[in-house]
Motif scaffolding. Structure first.
Motif, PDB file in Angstrom:
ATOM      1  N   HIS A   1      -1.210  29.983 -18.254  1.00  6.82           N
ATOM      2  CA  HIS A   1      -2.612  30.031 -18.670  1.00  6.82           C
ATOM      3  C   HIS A   1      -3.037  28.702 -19.293  1.00  6.82           C
ATOM      4  O   HIS A   1      -4.196  28.291 -19.146  1.00  6.82           O
ATOM      5  N   ARG A   2      -2.113  28.035 -19.977  1.00  8.36           N
ATOM      6  CA  ARG A   2      -2.430  26.695 -20.494  1.00  8.36           C
ATOM      7  C   ARG A   2      -2.714  25.748 -19.338  1.00  8.36           C
ATOM      8  O   ARG A   2      -3.631  24.934 -19.388  1.00  8.36           O
ATOM      9  N   THR A   3      -1.907  25.854 -18.292  1.00 13.99           N
ATOM     10  CA  THR A   3      -2.091  24.993 -17.121  1.00 13.99           C
ATOM     11  C   THR A   3      -3.403  25.320 -16.418  1.00 13.99           C
ATOM     12  O   THR A   3      -4.159  24.413 -16.036  1.00 13.99           O
ATOM     13  N   LYS A   4      -3.676  26.603 -16.246  1.00 16.02           N
ATOM     14  CA  LYS A   4      -4.889  27.030 -15.545  1.00 16.02           C
ATOM     15  C   LYS A   4      -6.153  26.584 -16.275  1.00 16.02           C
ATOM     16  O   LYS A   4      -7.121  26.140 -15.649  1.00 16.02           O
ATOM     17  N   SER A   5      -6.148  26.691 -17.588  1.00 22.00           N
ATOM     18  CA  SER A   5      -7.345  26.361 -18.378  1.00 22.00           C
ATOM     19  C   SER A   5      -7.369  24.916 -18.859  1.00 22.00           C
ATOM     20  O   SER A   5      -8.369  24.457 -19.414  1.00 22.00           O
ATOM     21  N   SER A   6      -6.248  24.195 -18.664  1.00 26.28           N
ATOM     22  CA  SER A   6      -6.122  22.806 -19.154  1.00 26.28           C
ATOM     23  C   SER A   6      -6.383  22.740 -20.657  1.00 26.28           C
ATOM     24  O   SER A   6      -7.030  21.811 -21.153  1.00 26.28           O
ATOM     25  N   SER A   7      -5.878  23.735 -21.375  1.00 26.01           N
ATOM     26  CA  SER A   7      -6.057  23.789 -22.821  1.00 26.01           C
ATOM     27  C   SER A   7      -4.756  24.193 -23.495  1.00 26.01           C
ATOM     28  O   SER A   7      -3.872  24.777 -22.869  1.00 26.01           O
ATOM     29  N   PHE A   8      -4.644  23.881 -24.777  1.00 20.28           N
ATOM     30  CA  PHE A   8      -3.470  24.293 -25.537  1.00 20.28           C
ATOM     31  C   PHE A   8      -3.866  24.598 -26.976  1.00 20.28           C
ATOM     32  O   PHE A   8      -4.991  24.286 -27.410  1.00 20.28           O
ATOM     33  N   LEU A   9      -2.955  25.224 -27.711  1.00 20.48           N
ATOM     34  CA  LEU A   9      -3.215  25.643 -29.085  1.00 20.48           C
ATOM     35  C   LEU A   9      -2.479  24.768 -30.083  1.00 20.48           C
ATOM     36  O   LEU A   9      -1.338  24.378 -29.850  1.00 20.48           O
ATOM     37  N   VAL A  10      -3.133  24.459 -31.200  1.00 22.17           N
ATOM     38  CA  VAL A  10      -2.444  23.825 -32.322  1.00 22.17           C
ATOM     39  C   VAL A  10      -2.765  24.630 -33.576  1.00 22.17           C
ATOM     40  O   VAL A  10      -3.858  25.170 -33.715  1.00 22.17           O
ATOM     41  N   GLU A  11      -1.780  24.708 -34.475  1.00 23.88           N
ATOM     42  CA  GLU A  11      -1.933  25.512 -35.683  1.00 23.88           C
ATOM     43  C   GLU A  11      -1.656  24.684 -36.929  1.00 23.88           C
ATOM     44  O   GLU A  11      -0.894  23.718 -36.896  1.00 23.88           O
TER      45      GLU A  11
ATOM     46  N   ASP B   1      13.074  11.885 -18.478  1.00 21.04           N
ATOM     47  CA  ASP B   1      13.460  12.445 -17.184  1.00 21.04           C
ATOM     48  C   ASP B   1      14.096  13.821 -17.352  1.00 21.04           C
ATOM     49  O   ASP B   1      15.256  13.944 -17.730  1.00 21.04           O
ATOM     50  N   ARG B   2      13.307  14.858 -17.116  1.00 16.83           N
ATOM     51  CA  ARG B   2      13.774  16.257 -17.142  1.00 16.83           C
ATOM     52  C   ARG B   2      14.359  16.666 -18.494  1.00 16.83           C
ATOM     53  O   ARG B   2      15.275  17.476 -18.561  1.00 16.83           O
ATOM     54  N   ILE B   3      13.813  16.112 -19.584  1.00 11.89           N
ATOM     55  CA  ILE B   3      14.225  16.542 -20.927  1.00 11.89           C
ATOM     56  C   ILE B   3      13.853  18.015 -21.096  1.00 11.89           C
ATOM     57  O   ILE B   3      12.735  18.431 -20.796  1.00 11.89           O
ATOM     58  N   GLN B   4      14.793  18.827 -21.580  1.00 17.49           N
ATOM     59  CA  GLN B   4      14.592  20.269 -21.652  1.00 17.49           C
ATOM     60  C   GLN B   4      14.354  20.803 -23.057  1.00 17.49           C
ATOM     61  O   GLN B   4      13.685  21.822 -23.236  1.00 17.49           O
ATOM     62  N   ASP B   5      14.900  20.163 -24.046  1.00 20.72           N
ATOM     63  CA  ASP B   5      14.793  20.676 -25.409  1.00 20.72           C
ATOM     64  C   ASP B   5      13.455  20.282 -26.032  1.00 20.72           C
ATOM     65  O   ASP B   5      13.131  19.088 -26.091  1.00 20.72           O
ATOM     66  N   PRO B   6      12.663  21.254 -26.509  1.00 20.81           N
ATOM     67  CA  PRO B   6      11.354  20.933 -27.101  1.00 20.81           C
ATOM     68  C   PRO B   6      11.458  19.978 -28.290  1.00 20.81           C
ATOM     69  O   PRO B   6      10.608  19.083 -28.442  1.00 20.81           O
ATOM     70  N   GLY B   7      12.500  20.154 -29.119  1.00 20.26           N
ATOM     71  CA  GLY B   7      12.676  19.263 -30.266  1.00 20.26           C
ATOM     72  C   GLY B   7      12.946  17.840 -29.841  1.00 20.26           C
ATOM     73  O   GLY B   7      12.405  16.882 -30.414  1.00 20.26           O
TER      74      GLY B   7
ATOM     75  N   ASP C   1       7.630  21.771 -21.092  1.00 18.29           N
ATOM     76  CA  ASP C   1       6.186  21.827 -21.333  1.00 18.29           C
ATOM     77  C   ASP C   1       5.878  21.210 -22.697  1.00 18.29           C
ATOM     78  O   ASP C   1       6.309  21.716 -23.733  1.00 18.29           O
ATOM     79  N   ILE C   2       5.125  20.118 -22.696  1.00 19.50           N
ATOM     80  CA  ILE C   2       4.857  19.425 -23.968  1.00 19.50           C
ATOM     81  C   ILE C   2       3.846  20.177 -24.828  1.00 19.50           C
ATOM     82  O   ILE C   2       3.677  19.855 -26.007  1.00 19.50           O
ATOM     83  N   TYR C   3       3.183  21.170 -24.241  1.00 22.64           N
ATOM     84  CA  TYR C   3       2.176  21.904 -25.004  1.00 22.64           C
ATOM     85  C   TYR C   3       2.680  23.232 -25.539  1.00 22.64           C
ATOM     86  O   TYR C   3       1.886  24.041 -26.029  1.00 22.64           O
ATOM     87  N   ASN C   4       3.976  23.482 -25.441  1.00 19.99           N
ATOM     88  CA  ASN C   4       4.469  24.696 -26.100  1.00 19.99           C
ATOM     89  C   ASN C   4       4.564  24.441 -27.600  1.00 19.99           C
ATOM     90  O   ASN C   4       4.605  23.292 -28.057  1.00 19.99           O
TER      91      ASN C   4
ATOM     92  N   SER D   1       1.699  13.227 -33.161  1.00 19.90           N
ATOM     93  CA  SER D   1       1.703  12.067 -32.266  1.00 19.90           C
ATOM     94  C   SER D   1       1.200  12.405 -30.870  1.00 19.90           C
ATOM     95  O   SER D   1       0.872  11.505 -30.091  1.00 19.90           O
ATOM     96  N   ILE D   2       1.130  13.697 -30.537  1.00 18.67           N
ATOM     97  CA  ILE D   2       0.607  14.128 -29.243  1.00 18.67           C
ATOM     98  C   ILE D   2      -0.806  13.595 -29.039  1.00 18.67           C
ATOM     99  O   ILE D   2      -1.250  13.376 -27.902  1.00 18.67           O
ATOM    100  N   PHE D   3      -1.534  13.351 -30.136  1.00 15.20           N
ATOM    101  CA  PHE D   3      -2.908  12.867 -30.051  1.00 15.20           C
ATOM    102  C   PHE D   3      -3.009  11.347 -30.126  1.00 15.20           C
ATOM    103  O   PHE D   3      -4.105  10.794 -30.038  1.00 15.20           O
ATOM    104  N   LYS D   4      -1.875  10.675 -30.307  1.00 16.68           N
ATOM    105  CA  LYS D   4      -1.904   9.240 -30.597  1.00 16.68           C
ATOM    106  C   LYS D   4      -1.357   8.352 -29.495  1.00 16.68           C
ATOM    107  O   LYS D   4      -1.632   7.141 -29.475  1.00 16.68           O
ATOM    108  N   VAL D   5      -0.553   8.893 -28.599  1.00 19.41           N
ATOM    109  CA  VAL D   5       0.067   8.082 -27.550  1.00 19.41           C
ATOM    110  C   VAL D   5      -0.190   8.741 -26.192  1.00 19.41           C
ATOM    111  O   VAL D   5      -0.059   9.962 -26.069  1.00 19.41           O
ATOM    112  N   PRO D   6      -0.594   7.966 -25.184  1.00 18.56           N
ATOM    113  CA  PRO D   6      -0.842   8.553 -23.864  1.00 18.56           C
ATOM    114  C   PRO D   6       0.415   9.193 -23.286  1.00 18.56           C
ATOM    115  O   PRO D   6       1.503   8.622 -23.357  1.00 18.56           O
ATOM    116  N   ILE D   7       0.252  10.384 -22.716  1.00 16.20           N
ATOM    117  CA  ILE D   7       1.361  11.091 -22.068  1.00 16.20           C
ATOM    118  C   ILE D   7       0.944  11.406 -20.641  1.00 16.20           C
ATOM    119  O   ILE D   7      -0.107  12.015 -20.421  1.00 16.20           O
TER     120      ILE D   7
END
Length: 260
Positions: free
Chosen positions: A23-33, A118-124, A149-152, A162-168
């Motif tokens: 749904h994040r992909t479909k709507s091109s949106s993500f949540l921040v808390e 390249d195919r990094i799997q761990d969110p941390g 998924d960088i938006y999880n 930093s998600i808002f500070k550097v182009p991804i």
């Protein structure tokens, strides 16, 4: 400010869907808390579509002056604390959540360096790599197909804003990486299959610093594109380094060399 009293409200149902990647992909949106994270989103160049604020956080919302920031195009919704817990991910929520629109970012070919994950799997690990790239002044972070998924929620929190500070930029077919190489960027790959000491390499030129999957390292396709294969020396004879640690070492060697 709009008040919503029902858990079955259609808007809230759509917000809950954003917990799932499809749904994040479909709507091109993500949540921040969280107060800090939401404030950074509002102050960034990203479009904040909506804010959801629980009763318990209303005073802080006004105290921090978030309401005074330009929210003309942002839907602001107030809900009870009970309803808020149904739309958030955290166990102890701060009481504020933002829906942020993904931002299409253009690649820059100015002098500097990129970090390729390249195919990094761990969110941390992924979040730390993004944060390190931002801190070191990277031109951007390139993601290959198969990267987490960088938006999880876990990845986002690890970026510490930093998600808002550097182009991804996603590079599923490696066309971007190939284009950068065609324009003078050298692809540096880390591997155990070489005797080249990383610290002997000249990194003052335009480079792409790549770090591979936690278990399998750099893909064969990237190895085929590599201009410079290097190994980070490990005199303690450890088998390998954590992916985010390896990326940080390499990135800051670029910084160090360019400060000399």
């Amino acid at each position: 400010m709009e008040r919503i009293e029902s858990k079955s409200n259609n808007f809230l149902k759509e917000v809950k869907k954003l917990k799932d990647k499809k749904h994040r992909t479909k709507s091109s949106s993500f949540l921040v808390e969280g107060l800090r994270f939401v404030k950074e989103a509002i102050e960034s160049d990203f479009n904040v579509e909506a804010l959801i604020i629980s009763d318990k956080i209303l005073d802080k919302f006004y105290d921090l002056g978030i309401d005074s920031i330009d929210l003309e195009n942002t839907r602001v919704v107030n809900v009870s604390d009970e309803i808020f817990t149904t739309v958030c991910d955290t166990e102890s929520p701060q009481g504020i959540l933002a829906i942020v629109k993904n931002k299409a970012l253009e690649i820059s070919e100015e002098n500097g360096f990129y970090v390729l994950a390249d195919r990094i799997q761990d969110p941390g690990n992924m979040g730390t790599i993004i944060r390190t790239a931002h801190a070191a002044g990277a031109l951007g972070v390139i993601l290959t197909k198969g990267t987490v998924d960088i938006y999880n929620e876990k990845t986002l929190r690890s970026t510490m804003g930093s998600i808002f500070k550097v182009p991804i930029i996603e590079d599923n077919n490696l066309e971007l990486t190939k284009s950068l190489r065609d324009n003078g960027f050298k692809l540096v790959t880390s591997t155990l299959e070489t005797d080249n000491n990383f610290f002997d390499v000249n990194l003052k030129d335009n480079v792409i610093i790549s770090v591979g999957n936690e278990g399998n390292g750099i893909s064969d396709e990237l190895k085929g594109l590599s201009d410079i294969a290097v190994k980070i020396p490990m005199p303690g004879n450890a088998e390998s380094l954590n992916a985010a640690v390896a990326a940080s070492i390499m990135v800051y060697e670029v910084v160090r060399q360019n400060m000399i």
